[in-house]
Enzyme design. Sequence first.
Site, short mmCIF file in Angstrom:
data_model
loop_
_atom_site.label_atom_id
_atom_site.label_comp_id
_atom_site.label_asym_id
_atom_site.label_seq_id
_atom_site.Cartn_x
_atom_site.Cartn_y
_atom_site.Cartn_z
N HIS A 1 0.84 -1.20 0.00
CA HIS A 1 0.00 0.00 0.00
C HIS A 1 0.88 1.25 0.00
O HIS A 1 1.26 1.74 1.06
CB HIS A 1 -0.90 0.00 1.23
CG HIS A 1 -1.80 -1.19 1.33
ND1 HIS A 1 -1.36 -2.43 1.69
CD2 HIS A 1 -3.14 -1.32 1.09
CE1 HIS A 1 -2.38 -3.28 1.68
NE2 HIS A 1 -3.46 -2.65 1.31
N HIS B 1 -3.93 3.27 -3.46
CA HIS B 1 -4.10 2.77 -2.10
C HIS B 1 -3.40 1.44 -1.86
O HIS B 1 -2.57 1.34 -0.96
CB HIS B 1 -5.59 2.62 -1.78
CG HIS B 1 -5.85 1.85 -0.52
ND1 HIS B 1 -5.84 2.43 0.71
CD2 HIS B 1 -6.07 0.53 -0.31
CE1 HIS B 1 -6.07 1.51 1.63
NE2 HIS B 1 -6.21 0.34 1.04
N GLU C 1 -17.68 -3.57 24.90
CA GLU C 1 -16.90 -4.79 25.02
C GLU C 1 -15.67 -4.79 24.11
O GLU C 1 -14.57 -5.19 24.52
CB GLU C 1 -17.76 -6.02 24.70
CG GLU C 1 -18.94 -6.24 25.64
CD GLU C 1 -20.19 -5.48 25.21
OE1 GLU C 1 -20.13 -4.78 24.18
OE2 GLU C 1 -21.21 -5.57 25.90
N HIS D 1 -28.41 -14.55 25.14
CA HIS D 1 -27.39 -14.37 26.19
C HIS D 1 -26.72 -15.68 26.59
O HIS D 1 -25.87 -15.68 27.47
CB HIS D 1 -28.03 -13.71 27.42
CG HIS D 1 -28.30 -12.24 27.24
ND1 HIS D 1 -29.04 -11.76 26.19
CD2 HIS D 1 -27.92 -11.16 27.95
CE1 HIS D 1 -29.11 -10.43 26.28
NE2 HIS D 1 -28.43 -10.05 27.33
#
Lengths: 665, 665
Positions: free
Chosen positions: B37, B268, B415, B477
Site C-alpha cells: 500500500h 491505495h 466490550e 445471552h
Amino acid sequence: MSNTAPSTDTESARLKPMANAIRALAMDAVEQAKSGHPGMPMGMADAATVLWAKHLKFDPADPNWPDRDRFVLSAGHGSMLIYALLHLTGFADVTLDEIRNFRQLGSKTPGHPEFGHTTGVETTTGPLGQGISTAVGMALAERMANARFGDELVDHRTWVIASDGDLQEGISHEAISLAGHLKLNRLVVLWDDNEISIDGSTELSESTDVMKRFEAAGWATSRVNGHDMAAVDAALEAAKTSDKPVLIACRTTIGFGAPTKAGKSSSHGAPLGADEIIGTREALAWDHVPFDIPAAIRADWAAAALRGERERGEWLARLNQSEHKRDFERALSRSAPASVFEALAAYRKALATEKPNLASRAASGKTLEVMVPAMPSLAGGSADLTGSNLTKVKEQPLVTATDYSGSYIHFGVREHGMAACANGMALHGGVRPYVGTFLVFADYCRPAIRLGALMEQPVVYVFTHDSIGLGEDGPTHQPVEHLASLRAMPNVKVFRPADAMETAECWELALKNDTGPSILALSRQTLPFQRTDDGSENLSARGAYVLKSADSPKGVIIATGSEVAIAVKAAEALASKGVPVNVVSAPSLELFAAQNKAYRDSVLPQDLPRVAVEAAARYGWDAFIGVDGGFVGMTGFGASAPINDLYTHFGITADAVAEEMLARV
Amino acid sequence: MSNTAPSTDTESARLKPMANAIRALAMDAVEQAKSGHPGMPMGMADAATVLWAKHLKFDPADPNWPDRDRFVLSAGHGSMLIYALLHLTGFADVTLDEIRNFRQLGSKTPGHPEFGHTTGVETTTGPLGQGISTAVGMALAERMANARFGDELVDHRTWVIASDGDLQEGISHEAISLAGHLKLNRLVVLWDDNEISIDGSTELSESTDVMKRFEAAGWATSRVNGHDMAAVDAALEAAKTSDKPVLIACRTTIGFGAPTKAGKSSSHGAPLGADEIIGTREALAWDHVPFDIPAAIRADWAAAALRGERERGEWLARLNQSEHKRDFERALSRSAPASVFEALAAYRKALATEKPNLASRAASGKTLEVMVPAMPSLAGGSADLTGSNLTKVKEQPLVTATDYSGSYIHFGVREHGMAACANGMALHGGVRPYVGTFLVFADYCRPAIRLGALMEQPVVYVFTHDSIGLGEDGPTHQPVEHLASLRAMPNVKVFRPADAMETAECWELALKNDTGPSILALSRQTLPFQRTDDGSENLSARGAYVLKSADSPKGVIIATGSEVAIAVKAAEALASKGVPVNVVSAPSLELFAAQNKAYRDSVLPQDLPRVAVEAAARYGWDAFIGVDGGFVGMTGFGASAPINDLYTHFGITADAVAEEMLARV
C-alpha cells in the site's frame, strides 16, 4: 393515518392510564418470574404509549402486513414493554397467560424478544446495539422497496427504542453513520435517556454529547421530557417530516413510579420486590390486582389498535389493482425465484464445458453476474472491499441517498453494521441481501451473524481471502480459526468451494437456504477447475462427495476449497507409489454431517485411513477423520509472504498430505 | 524535549526531503514486493516526518525505554510508513535489506506491522479500528502508571495515525468515547483525511462531520493541511497543552507525488507501476535510485533520532534515584509477583478446608479479593456488568478522569473497545489488565482477543454466565458455540473451572500465562465444591485430571465447569448399577492437549469408552472422546427459562450422561 393534532391534556388523561397498564404488567410479570428488567418498561411506558396509540402503523389482525411500520425494541432487556404493548393491542400470541408466564420455558414471552417465536416481534434483541443497527437495514429495505414498487405499496417507517447501552456499543456508530449517509428519514430512534446503566449512573462511563454525535452523523435531533406525552407526541409528529433520520432524546426516569427505586440502577434488572410494588401501585394510583387491566383501559388500547384496520384495507385494495402485484409478492417471498435457478443451471452446464481456472472469489463474481439479472430482489454490498470481494456486478446500480433504486451498497468499513443491516433487510423483506468482506473479518460481524442464525435469516456472506493463500497481508488478515468458529455456530452453513463449478453450486445452495445465514469462504488465489461431470447435478448439495475415485482405495483424502487441488496432487503422487486413494471434496461439512450414515460411510469409509487438508486449524476435523486421522493445515497464526512461500513454510503441500497417508496405510 | 518554536520555511526545506525519503522507500519497496500500500505512506509522509523528527520522544538505542512516547500506526496497511521511519531513525531491526525484503517470508517488514516481530512496532495493526483503540489503552496505562509513579518516571504521550477506515469501524466509537470520558489528554490522533477509501471516494459511504463527532466525544480538534509541515508542527505543539484527547485532521493527498494516481484509490493498495514511479521521482525531484537515500538526508534523520538520547539519560538518572525504582520495575515486569502466588497458595489451602459452594463467578470475585491487594499492577474492569461479573473488589478505587490512581475501570457497554484497551494496557506495561463481560459477548471482543493472542499479550477475560445456566435471559445471552470458537483460536487458553478451588487454580494459571490471553468461563449458578485434596497442588495445571477415581473403571466421563457436578452424579448412578467409571474434570482442554501422551492416556485411557458433558456444542470434542464417544450438551441455541427447566429441557442431566455411558460399556 394518525391523529396529527398535538396531544391535549384530555388526551394525556386518556393515555396516562394506558401507560400505567404497561408499567403494572411489567412490574408484576417480572415479580412473578422472579427475573427480568422492570425499570426500562416503566420508564419508557409513556413514550411507547404515545407511539403505539397514535403513530405506529400496524394492524394486529395481520401482523405481517407488508406496509406496516416496524417497531424495534433495541433495548431488548425491557422485553415486558413490547409484550405489554402486543398484549394490550390484541396480538394473538401474547395472551394474559403468556404475560403471567414471562420468562418461562416455552412461553411466548421469553427474557428477550425473539423474532419468529412471538408474532409482532420484528427482530430479536438483547445483545446491545443490534436492534438499532438491524433497524437501519429495515429502513433501507423500505426505501429500496419503495423505489421499486412506489408509495402505493411501500410507505412505512421504522421506529426504535434504544438505551444508553445501545448507543455505547460500537455497532451503533456504524449504523447511525450509514443511516445518516443514506438519509434514511423513515427511521426514528427514541433514545431512553434515563442516565442509568447497570453499573450505576451513566456518568461512571459516559460523557458523550449524544445529540451532537447524532447531528455529526447527519441526523435530525430533538429532546423531550419522556413523561410529557404531549411533547412526545409533537416530537413524533415532527419526525415524520424530517429529511434525515431522527433521534428523539426522551429524558425519562427508569422505574418510573417506584417509590424508592425509580431513577436508580436497582430498578434495572431485578424484580422490584413486594413492598416496592405496593408503593408503586400507590404512586401510580393503580388500584388493581396483578395482571388485572380495567375494561376502560383495555377499551382505549383496543381503539388505538383499530387505527390500522382501515388503512390496511385501502392498501390491500391498492395492491390488488397494482401492476406490481405479482413482482411485489415475489419479492416478498423468502424463496428465490425459479428464474435464478434456471439461469444457474445453464451457467453450470457452460462451466462444465469451459472448465475455467478461477479464484473462487472471481468465480463468485461470475456467478453473481448470472444471478443478479435473474433475481431483482438480490441486493449486495461490501465493507469497502468491492474490488477484492468481487461482490459488484458490472453496471449494478448503486443505492444512494438520492436514489434507492439500485441494488449495490457501499457499506464503508463497517463490517458489523453491514451484517446487522443485512439482517434487517432480510427481516423486512423485499430484498435478499448478500454482503462481503475478508473472511478474517467475520469476527467483526460475528454477533450479527449469530443473531441472523438465531432468527433464521437468509443472509449470504461473501467472505473472500479465506486462508494464508491471501499471501503478503500477513497474519492479521489470514483466517486460521474462522472456519471452525463459524462451523461451530448453530444454524450457519459454511461453504468452501474448490473451483468455479462448486462456487456456482454453493451459491445455489446458499440461495436455497431460506432459514439461516450462509457463509461462502472464497479464495484470493486462482484454483484449477476440478470437475469432469456435465454440471447437471449439484454435487455440493450433499456437502462432500468423491471427486476422484480410485480402484480399491487404501485411504481417503478429504479437502475443502483451495486445498482440494493439493489433495488431488497428493493422490496422484500416492497412485504413482502404488497407493490408490480417493479424493473427497467437502464444500460444506454441515451438509455432509446431515446426510444419512450410508452416504457418509460411502464417502468416508470407516475402515479406511483418512487424511484431511485444509489451510486452517484442525479444530473440529476429528469428527470426520477420527482422532487418529491425519491432518495437514495450520497450527498457529500465519505469516506475511508470497502465497507459495507460505504454503511451503507451513507445510501445506501435496508431499505432506501423501506422507500423512503413507504413515497410515 | 523538542524544539518548541514553530517550523520555519528553512526547517520545512530540511524536513521535506526527509519526508520524500519515506515516499521513495514506500513506493520502491511496494514495487519490489509487487504487493502493498504505497498511497498512505506517501500521503502521510509529511505529517509523520514532523512528528518523528520534532515531537516523538524516543531513542532508537533503547526501543523499550519505558518513558518513550508510543507511536501507533492504526492504518497498518501503510506499514511502509513505519518501516521507513524505523529505518531512517536507526532502529536496528529495520535495515535497508529488510526494506528490500518488504512482505517476504521471515523479513522484519511484514505486510502489516507486527508487535514482537519488529522492534519499534508498538502494536500489531491492520484490522481497522484496532490501533486507535489499543492506543486508548496505552494512554490510559500511562496515566495510571503516572498516578502511581509520578511525572519523574512516567510522562509520555501516545500518538496515532488513523485512516478513514479506522474511524468508520464501530470500535473507534467505543474507544474515543472512553478516551473522552477519561480525558486522556496524552493521546493525540492524526487523522489521515485523504477522502479516499478502497472502493473510491469516501463520499461513497461517508457523510459524517468527523470533527463534530470527536468534539461530541469530548475531544479537542484541529484541522491542518497535512502537507504544510509548519502547520502540522504547530498543531502537534498545541496538542501537548490540551486537557482533552486531541484529534488533528490532516487533509492529505493519498499517493502524494504520483503524477496520475495521487488522490485516487488506485494508489491505495497496489504498486504504482514503473511509469508512475518514474513520474513520481520527477514530481518529487527525487533523483536517486531505488533504496538509495542521500547521505545528507540520512544525516538529518540521524540527528532527529538523537533527540531522545539526553532525555533518556536524565530519565535513567531519575529512575536510579527514585524511591519507586523497585516497584516501578516490578510493575513493568510481565511476570506476576511472588506475593500474589503466595497469597493464592494460602487461599487455596483455606478453600480446601472451607469447601464453599459458590458460583464460579463468585469464586472468581473471592479470588480477586485475594489477588488485588497482593498485586498492585492488577487492574480490572467490566463492560457495565460489574455486579454480574463480580470483577470489582470491595473498596477497589475507580479510575476516573480526575484521579487515575485507582485500579477499576467502568468501561461502559463497550466490550470491543474494552478488549482493545486491555491489549493496549498490557502492551504499555505497568498494569496487568483483566476485563469482564458475559461469555456470549466474547463475540463482540473477538477481533481484539485475536490480536492479543497474535501479540502474546497477557489479558485475562472474566467471561461469566457461561452457558444456558444463566437461565431466563434466553438464547441471545446463552453461549453455545463460544467455548469452541475460543478454543479454536491459536494461543488462547480457555479455562472453565468446576468449583471454587479450580477457579482459584485457573486464575493462578491465567496470571502465569504471560504470553497470551486467558479466558475464564464462569458460571452464574452455584456450583458444589468438588475437591477433596488439601489444595497444595494446582491440579488444573495439567488441563484435565481424574477427579473421581473408580476401581477398575469401565469408562470415563469428562466434564468441564458447571457440568462436572452432573458428571459426578452420573458416576454415582452408574456405580450403583455396577458400572464404575472415572470422572475427569477438564478445566482447560488446551493445557491438557499439551501434556505428554502418557499422561493423557492415563486420564483418558484409549481403551475405555468416553462420554463428555458440557452445556455447549460438541464441536471440537471428538478430539478427546473420539468419533464414537458420547456427548451430552447443546445441539442448537438455548431458550429462556429458569435454569433447572433448561437443563432438563435440553437433556443435560446425570441420567442422560449415564445412558450415554451404558450404551458404550
